[in-house]
Design a protein around this motif. Sequence first.
Motif, short mmCIF file in Angstrom:
data_model
loop_
_atom_site.label_atom_id
_atom_site.label_comp_id
_atom_site.label_asym_id
_atom_site.label_seq_id
_atom_site.Cartn_x
_atom_site.Cartn_y
_atom_site.Cartn_z
N ASP A 196 -23.93 2.41 28.18
CA ASP A 196 -24.31 3.82 28.15
C ASP A 196 -24.84 4.19 29.52
O ASP A 196 -24.90 3.36 30.42
CB ASP A 196 -25.35 4.11 27.04
N ALA A 197 -25.24 5.45 29.68
CA ALA A 197 -25.67 5.94 30.99
C ALA A 197 -27.17 6.16 31.05
O ALA A 197 -27.67 6.89 31.91
CB ALA A 197 -24.94 7.25 31.31
N ASN A 198 -27.92 5.51 30.17
CA ASN A 198 -29.38 5.61 30.17
C ASN A 198 -29.95 4.26 30.60
O ASN A 198 -29.84 3.27 29.87
CB ASN A 198 -29.89 5.99 28.77
N TYR A 225 -28.88 10.15 41.67
CA TYR A 225 -27.80 9.78 40.76
C TYR A 225 -27.94 10.50 39.42
O TYR A 225 -26.93 10.83 38.78
CB TYR A 225 -27.78 8.27 40.56
N ALA A 226 -29.14 10.77 39.00
CA ALA A 226 -29.33 11.52 37.75
C ALA A 226 -28.75 12.93 37.86
O ALA A 226 -28.34 13.52 36.85
CB ALA A 226 -30.82 11.58 37.39
N ARG A 227 -28.70 13.45 39.09
CA ARG A 227 -28.11 14.78 39.32
C ARG A 227 -26.61 14.70 39.55
O ARG A 227 -25.97 15.72 39.80
CB ARG A 227 -28.79 15.45 40.53
N GLY A 228 -26.03 13.51 39.48
CA GLY A 228 -24.59 13.37 39.62
C GLY A 228 -24.12 12.82 40.94
O GLY A 228 -22.91 12.61 41.13
N VAL A 237 -26.81 11.14 33.52
CA VAL A 237 -27.30 9.79 33.76
C VAL A 237 -28.82 9.86 33.84
O VAL A 237 -29.37 10.81 34.42
CB VAL A 237 -26.72 9.24 35.09
N SER A 238 -29.50 8.91 33.25
CA SER A 238 -30.96 8.94 33.26
C SER A 238 -31.52 7.57 33.60
O SER A 238 -30.89 6.54 33.37
CB SER A 238 -31.51 9.40 31.91
N PHE A 312 -22.41 1.52 39.79
CA PHE A 312 -21.51 2.44 39.11
C PHE A 312 -20.05 2.11 39.37
O PHE A 312 -19.16 2.90 39.05
CB PHE A 312 -21.81 3.88 39.51
N GLY A 313 -19.80 0.96 39.95
CA GLY A 313 -18.43 0.50 40.11
C GLY A 313 -17.76 0.90 41.40
O GLY A 313 -16.56 0.68 41.56
#
Length: 339
Positions: A196-198, A225-228, A237-238, A312-313
Motif C-alpha cells: 500500500d502507499a501508507n 513525496y506525499a504531495r506527489g 501517499v502518506s 518507489f521503483g
Amino acid sequence: MWRTLFVAALLVLAGCATVAPRDGADGGSVDRRAFAPGETPDRPNPWGERELTVAINNTANESRNFRPLVRRALDFWTNNSARYAGFPVDYELDSNASDPDLVVKFVDGIESCANVAEPAGCAPYVTHRGQISRPVSVEIAGSYSNESTLLILKHELGHTLGLNHSSEPQSVMAPSSALTSLPRPNATERRVPWDDANFTVYLDASEAENRAAARRQVRHALDYYARGANGTVPERVSFEFVDNRSAAEVVVTLADDLPCRTGDTGSCGRVRGVDPDGDGALERYRSLRITVGGVGTEAIGWHVGYWLGYGFGFQADAEWPAPLRDATYDERRSDWWEP
C-alpha cells in the motif's frame, strides 16, 4: 549504481543499490501434514480398493490446463505408493467424473488449513477408512508455477495416502519447500511497488549535529513525496513517524560511517522484498533502509528524497523528479522541495 540480490529467507530476497550520489562541491507455505525416516511402512489400504477415480475442479484459472500436472502427480504415487505408503494404488483420471473418490480443486486461495496461514495446498491426512467421505477434496492454490504446483500436488496426495511430514520421500513430504508463483510484474514496473502507499518511518538521528533540524529535513522529503513528487508518484501517499524501528517500513539513519563505502560522504539505499515468482527480481518491497552521512544538515533532506525515489521503483535517472537528479552542491542545500 550497483545492485546485488541475495537470499535472505524463503522466497525473500534483498536488493541493494548502495551508491547514492557523492556529496561534494561538484555534486510465500505449503500446508504440511509419520513414519520415521527410513522406516518401511506396512499397513492396509485405508481406501479399501486399489484403483481410485480422480476428478478435477478448476475455479482458479479456466484458461490454464492443470490436467497434465495432476496426471504426473498421480503417476508418481502409482509408482511409489507401495514403497512409501505401504500399499499399492492406481488412479483413473476422469476430469469430469460424476462419482469420484478424489476431487482435486484448484482455487484462488486457501484461507487456512491445519492452522497454517495462506497454505498452498490442503488435504485430509487419511490413515483409516473411517476418515473417508467420498469424494475427498484436495485443494491446490492455482497461482503457482508448474514446477511448484506439481510439488504441491504430490505433497497433498501423499497426505491422502497416510503420509505426514516425517514420512519419506522428504523431497515431497518435508514440512516446507521453496515455491514459486506464476510470473508477476516486478516492483519497478508497478506504480507503487509496496502493498500500500501508507508508510511508517523511523528516524535514527542520534549522531546528527542538530536533531531537530535533521528531522525537519527528513520531513520535507517525506512531504514532497506525499504531495506527489511533481507527478512522479501517486497522490495520497502518506508517511507516519513511529518510535519502533523494527515496525517501520522506511528507516532513515544519520551516521558518521556509511555501510556502502568508506572514507567518503553521501548516502546509501537498500530495499528488501519478496520474489514469489523466482525470477531474481523483487515483485514487492517490504522495507527501505536509507543511511546518510557527513553531508551537512542542509543536505539531509535531498539525500533522503533521492532514496525515497529508489523506494518507489525509480531506476533510470530520468524517473526521478527534476530537483533530485543532477543537483549541484548548492541545489542539494536549497529549499528544493518547494513547489
